[in-house]
Motif scaffolding. Structure first.
Motif, PDB file in Angstrom:
ATOM      1  N   GLY A  57       0.826  -1.195   0.000  1.00  0.00           N
ATOM      2  CA  GLY A  57       0.000   0.000   0.000  1.00  0.00           C
ATOM      3  C   GLY A  57       0.857   1.239   0.000  1.00  0.00           C
ATOM      4  O   GLY A  57       2.049   1.199   0.319  1.00  0.00           O
ATOM      5  N   VAL A  58       0.271   2.347  -0.361  1.00  0.00           N
ATOM      6  CA  VAL A  58       0.947   3.643  -0.437  1.00  0.00           C
ATOM      7  C   VAL A  58       2.220   3.527  -1.269  1.00  0.00           C
ATOM      8  O   VAL A  58       3.308   3.908  -0.840  1.00  0.00           O
ATOM      9  CB  VAL A  58       1.259   4.215   0.969  1.00  0.00           C
ATOM     10  CG1 VAL A  58       1.539   5.723   0.888  1.00  0.00           C
ATOM     11  CG2 VAL A  58       0.113   3.975   1.938  1.00  0.00           C
ATOM     12  N   SER A  71       8.042   5.733   2.399  1.00  0.00           N
ATOM     13  CA  SER A  71       8.095   4.355   1.932  1.00  0.00           C
ATOM     14  C   SER A  71       6.692   3.764   1.948  1.00  0.00           C
ATOM     15  O   SER A  71       5.794   4.299   2.606  1.00  0.00           O
ATOM     16  CB  SER A  71       9.045   3.520   2.795  1.00  0.00           C
ATOM     17  OG  SER A  71       8.559   3.432   4.116  1.00  0.00           O
ATOM     18  N   PRO A  72       6.499   2.650   1.261  1.00  0.00           N
ATOM     19  CA  PRO A  72       5.189   2.003   1.257  1.00  0.00           C
ATOM     20  C   PRO A  72       4.910   1.302   2.597  1.00  0.00           C
ATOM     21  O   PRO A  72       5.702   1.381   3.534  1.00  0.00           O
ATOM     22  CB  PRO A  72       5.304   0.977   0.123  1.00  0.00           C
ATOM     23  CG  PRO A  72       6.566   1.295  -0.608  1.00  0.00           C
ATOM     24  CD  PRO A  72       7.456   1.981   0.379  1.00  0.00           C
ATOM     25  N   ILE A  73       3.792   0.613   2.646  1.00  0.00           N
ATOM     26  CA  ILE A  73       3.444  -0.252   3.768  1.00  0.00           C
ATOM     27  C   ILE A  73       3.023  -1.590   3.175  1.00  0.00           C
ATOM     28  O   ILE A  73       2.813  -1.696   1.968  1.00  0.00           O
ATOM     29  CB  ILE A  73       2.313   0.338   4.631  1.00  0.00           C
ATOM     30  CG1 ILE A  73       1.073   0.622   3.773  1.00  0.00           C
ATOM     31  CG2 ILE A  73       2.792   1.593   5.345  1.00  0.00           C
ATOM     32  CD1 ILE A  73      -0.119   1.154   4.541  1.00  0.00           C
ATOM     33  N   ASP A 152      -4.644  -2.300  10.589  1.00  0.00           N
ATOM     34  CA  ASP A 152      -5.838  -2.824   9.926  1.00  0.00           C
ATOM     35  C   ASP A 152      -5.487  -3.619   8.668  1.00  0.00           C
ATOM     36  O   ASP A 152      -6.302  -3.723   7.739  1.00  0.00           O
ATOM     37  CB  ASP A 152      -6.777  -1.652   9.585  1.00  0.00           C
ATOM     38  CG  ASP A 152      -8.138  -2.098   9.095  1.00  0.00           C
ATOM     39  OD1 ASP A 152      -8.610  -3.162   9.517  1.00  0.00           O
ATOM     40  OD2 ASP A 152      -8.725  -1.380   8.258  1.00  0.00           O
ATOM     41  N   ASN A 153      -4.274  -4.146   8.631  1.00  0.00           N
ATOM     42  CA  ASN A 153      -3.811  -4.944   7.490  1.00  0.00           C
ATOM     43  C   ASN A 153      -3.990  -4.215   6.175  1.00  0.00           C
ATOM     44  O   ASN A 153      -4.440  -4.783   5.179  1.00  0.00           O
ATOM     45  CB  ASN A 153      -4.514  -6.320   7.440  1.00  0.00           C
ATOM     46  CG  ASN A 153      -3.835  -7.281   6.483  1.00  0.00           C
ATOM     47  OD1 ASN A 153      -2.633  -7.170   6.221  1.00  0.00           O
ATOM     48  ND2 ASN A 153      -4.594  -8.226   5.949  1.00  0.00           N
ATOM     49  N   THR A 154      -3.625  -2.938   6.185  1.00  0.00           N
ATOM     50  CA  THR A 154      -3.660  -2.079   4.996  1.00  0.00           C
ATOM     51  C   THR A 154      -5.000  -2.170   4.263  1.00  0.00           C
ATOM     52  O   THR A 154      -5.059  -2.225   3.036  1.00  0.00           O
ATOM     53  CB  THR A 154      -2.494  -2.365   4.029  1.00  0.00           C
ATOM     54  OG1 THR A 154      -2.617  -3.697   3.517  1.00  0.00           O
ATOM     55  CG2 THR A 154      -1.156  -2.239   4.728  1.00  0.00           C
TER      56      THR A 154
END
Length: 254
Positions: A57-58, A71-73, A152-154
């Motif tokens: 994500g992101v 950075s992402p997640i 919330d698990n992305t």
């Protein structure tokens, strides 16, 4: 004050079962940071049943700038969230579903370590495919901090992956992406929307996972990050994602 990861995970799990959005956890627990968010996510993972892969994500630079991160997640994909091709999405089982197009990687062999590159990801992948991820934040109105969404698990909800094709000879940066809803064009993008190259996004995740002694396994599916903005869906909607060289995927909602 320490963060009670089990209690926060239970609160998120209850929201899933009751299909009711809650306020972001950080409103009540300001100590929730990214590390604590991943700790909450690990608690959820332990009770999620069989896993089939991972999700990012992101991953867009614009989104990172918007939310103030560099950075992402990432999160996990539970087998219970997988939809088969042609299977409709049951929106009544979710809180506030939104759909976005993704490039999915299917791993042909294990991949792990702190120095993995995008080239390594491509070499380890047996196929790439069109994916549609169905996001479903457990937070009211999709309002959250980065730590909240990691916990919330992305925003993982459901996902469907098309038929994989070999990645050789395909420049995934340049493939065109089209998202349609009910026959109307919603958004366009290119593969480069995911961290400049979707394989680079996956490589970042593998390097990050290495710190916890984890990595990807043969057969894992990896959603490399949303390529356009996610669109809300409701019963009767039909979403179509098309990606050059990879194909077209349709998801009907009921």
């Amino acid at each position: 004050m320490s963060v009670d990861t089990s209690q926060l995970a239970a609160r998120l799990a209850k929201a899933v079962v009751e299909r009711t959005a809650i306020e972001q956890l950080s409103d009540e627990v300001p100590e929730l940071d990214l590390a604590a968010g991943y700790a909450v996510q690990r608690v959820l993972r332990e009770s999620a049943g069989a896993l089939v892969g991972w999700k990012l994500g992101v991953t867009s630079r614009a989104k990172q700038a918007q939310v103030g991160v560099s950075s992402p997640i990432y999160g996990f994909l539970a087998g219970s969230g997988a939809l088969d091709i042609g299977e409709p999405l049951d929106t009544s089982a979710l809180i506030q579903p939104r759909c976005e197009p993704e490039i999915a990687f299917v791993l042909g062999r294990d991949l792990a370590g702190p120095h993995v590159t995008a080239a390594d990801v491509l070499a380890a992948s047996s196929g790439v495919a069109v994916g549609i991820e169905v996001l479903d934040s457990r937070y009211r109105d999709y309002r959250f901090t980065m730590a909240d969404v990691v916990a919330d698990n992305t925003s993982a909800g459901r996902f469907v992956v098309g038929t994989p094709v070999p990645p050789a000879g395909i420049d995934l940066r340049l493939v065109g992406v089209v998202l349609e809803k009910n026959g109307e064009l919603v958004a366009t993008a290119s593969g480069a929307a995911s961290l400049g190259h979707p394989a680079a996004a996956v490589a970042w995740m593998v390097r990050t996972m290495a710190a916890d002694g984890e990595g990807l396994r043969a057969g894992d599916v990896v959603l490399s990050g949303g390529l356009t903005a996610a669109v809300p869906v409701a019963p009767g909607d039909v979403v179509v994602a098309s990606i050059d060289r990879l194909g077209t995927l349709e998801l009907a909602c009921k």
